[in-house]
Design an enzyme around this catalytic site. Structure first.
Site, short mmCIF file in Angstrom:
data_model
loop_
_atom_site.label_atom_id
_atom_site.label_comp_id
_atom_site.label_asym_id
_atom_site.label_seq_id
_atom_site.Cartn_x
_atom_site.Cartn_y
_atom_site.Cartn_z
N GLU A 206 34.00 7.95 -23.20
CA GLU A 206 34.01 8.81 -22.01
C GLU A 206 35.05 8.28 -21.04
OE1 GLU A 206 30.30 9.90 -20.15
OE2 GLU A 206 29.27 9.96 -22.10
N GLU B 261 24.88 5.30 -22.72
CA GLU B 261 24.64 4.75 -21.38
C GLU B 261 23.19 4.25 -21.26
OE1 GLU B 261 26.20 7.24 -18.20
OE2 GLU B 261 28.23 6.96 -18.95
O1 AHR Z 1 30.41 13.17 -18.82
C1 AHR Z 1 29.37 13.38 -17.92
C2 AHR Z 1 28.32 12.27 -17.96
O2 AHR Z 1 28.90 11.08 -17.53
C3 AHR Z 1 27.76 11.92 -19.31
O3 AHR Z 1 26.72 12.75 -19.69
C4 AHR Z 1 27.26 10.53 -19.11
O4 AHR Z 1 27.28 9.78 -20.29
C5 AHR Z 1 28.20 9.97 -18.04
O5 AHR Z 1 27.52 9.34 -17.04
#
Ligand code: AHR
Length: 517
Positions: A321, A198
């Site tokens: 994710e 991110e």
């Molecule tokens: O999964 C929780 C968080 O969500 C992670 O650390 C991040 O990459 C995303 O914003």
């Protein structure tokens, strides 16, 4: 006329027939059982364990001196559950945590390891007792493949480069010697390597142009050692940020990048006012599932851009994710992201995994956020007790899809509607295993109505059928430490096979895996 052409014509007729029939709300599925050439990568069924809340500490790692039954510090119950699930890969150490993590703090004698503040997640003190050796040895114990995300946000090129040398170099070198001094003789030969996380947000708030340049620099020194080739994953877009994908695809030479990531969370309500995990109306239930189903369009749009620069689909789209993100459970640390997991989450998992299968040509890997006690967890723990969530059972149910060949199908489904929300009741995916067994996963998301589905299996004649189900009395049912099996996997037999015609009665609020041979 050859048989494949015959099948295609039959499919075409079936589509016209389905288009006509859909007005009459008939539920029909046509599967071309001899159609596929795309393999569903088992890595689509991957997981993610960040240093966040009680995921690592308390969830996976309790330390060798703990009263919780453990093997070398790893919880025995969680380890066994992950072995049973045959998880293909595990992503670590974050998430946002990855871009603040300095790997040298997590090696050597645990008593000498420096502490740090986990600023992203609750401001708690991280003692670094779970580091590189503990993670990689864990992946060995549970027979899975590690996927490490390196620090671009607050780390240096040198730091990342040395981490890879430490992990993967076989010969004599300062880093390989240090690894040996710390008790690991052989390199771990890991493949999957994320270059930041991110980077548009917690990973450094970069512009895509800036990150693309940084990626090129970091990736240059992320070396291959011996015969081992790193699979390098560039930090990709946040849901609809198509420009991020465009800029990265344009500015990073294809030979420097094996994968490009994408993150998408299913949030009910808004980011500021998220819905609760266990208390929701039927309208909110459908809102959640509709938001999960957006994944289809999202992948299609990002893939379209990737196709422009990479028509041969060499670069994998890595959805590292995904999952539901609800309000935290009352009385828990808001920075720990602890939430319960109901049949609604089971449907989110089923819908999403069906979509990943559909896009298997471009989607090479995905990681549910997260493994234990965080967000859409597959496992929840409480001191020395553990429960498996409905989401765990869906991953278990979907095992046959892993590495199977994706099959073409056409579905006509009745609708379900509550308030302003409406959706198709049925969501399916079809694949063929190496031994010729056809796998049909079906989610009937209707909370209270059984749906009868007629399935035409185009191709050879089938003789046997078996089924498994995950269901519960209502969509908000969940497992608790008092009632661990309110939702579990069971065998299912409400079907009838007559040569190529299969009739399945999918109970309300159920996810099924039907296998025909
Ligand atoms: O999964 C929780 C968080 O969500 C992670 O650390 C991040 O990459 C995303 O914003």
């Amino acid at each position: 006329m050859n048989s494949s052409l015959k099948l295609r014509i039959t499919l075409l007729f079936s589509v016209v027939f389905l288009a006509f029939e859909s007005h009459a709300q008939t539920n029909k599925l046509v599967v071309n059982t001899e159609s596929g050439n795309v393999q569903i990568n088992k890595h689509i069924y991957g997981h993610f364990a960040e240093h966040l809340g009680r995921n690592i500490y308390g969830g996976i790692w309790v330390g060798p001196d703990s009263d919780v039954p453990n093997e070398d510090g790893y919880r025995k119950d969680v380890m066994q559950a992950l072995i049973d699930l045959e998880i293909p890969n595990l992503r670590w150490p974050g998430g946002c945590f990855a871009d603040e993590y300095h790997w040298t703090d997590g090696i050597g004698d645990p008593n000498d390891r420096p502490k740090m503040v986990n600023t992203n997640w609750g401001g708690v003190t991280e003692d670094n007792s779970f580091g590189t050796h503990e993670f990689l040895n864990f992946t060995k114990k549970i027979n899975t493949v590690p996927y490490i995300t390196g620090n671009v946000g607050s780390g240096s090129v040198e730091e990342m480069s040395k981490w890879i040398e430490y992990i993967n170099f076989d010969g004599e070198s300062p880093m390989a010697d240090l690894r040996r001094k710390n008790g690991q003789e052989d390199p771990w030969d890991i493949e999957y390597w994320g270059v930041g996380n991110e980077s548009w947000g917690c990973g450094g708030h970069m512009t895509p142009e800036y990150y693309a340049n940084e990626y090129r620099r970091y990736a240059t020194y992320a070396r291959d050692y011996g015969g081992n080739k790193l699979y390098k994953i560039a930090g990709g877009a946040n849901n609809w940020d198509l420009n991020w994908t465009e800029v990265l695809m344009k500015n990073i030479p294809l030979q420097m990048m094996d994968g490009l990531s994408l993150h998408y969370y299913t949030v009910t309500g808004t980011w500021e006012e998220k819905g609760a995990a266990t208390k929701f109306t039927k309208e909110e239930y459908l809102e959640t599932l509709n938001k999960a189903a957006v994944m289809d369009d999202l992948i299609a749009k990002h893939s379209q851009i990737m196709d422009k620069y990479d028509p041969e689909k060499k670069v994998g789209l890595i959805i590292d994710e995904w999952g539901t993100w609800f309000k935290v459970e009352e009385g828990t640390n808001p920075g720990f992201l602890y939430q319960q997991n109901t049949m609604r989450d089971a449907h989110v998992a089923a819908i999403t995994l069906n979509i990943f299968n559909k896009h298997a040509e471009r989607v090479h890997m995905a990681n549910l956020a997260q493994t234990v006690n965080v967000l859409q967890a597959i496992i929840l723990t409480n001191e020395n007790d553990m429960i498996l969530t409905p989401t765990y059972h869906v991953f278990d149910l979907y095992k046959p899809h892993k590495d199977a060949i994706l099959l073409d199908h056409f579905l006509s489904s009745e609708k379900v509607a509550f308030g302003k929300q409406s959706a198709e009741a049925l969501h399916v995916s079809t694949s063929k295993s190496e031994d010729g067994t056809v796998n049909i996963s079906i989610a009937n998301i209707h909370p209270d109505k059984k749906v009868s589905l007629d399935i035409d299996l185009l191709g050879k004649e089938f003789k046997t059928v078996s089924g498994e189900i995950v269901t519960a009395s209502s969509v908000d049912t969940y497992n608790t430490f008092e009632k661990k099996d309110a939702v579990k996997k069971a065998s299912f037999s409400d079907f009838k096979l007559n040569k190529n015609i299969l009739k399945v009665d999918a109970p309300a609020n159920s996810v099924l895996m039907i296998r025909v041979k």
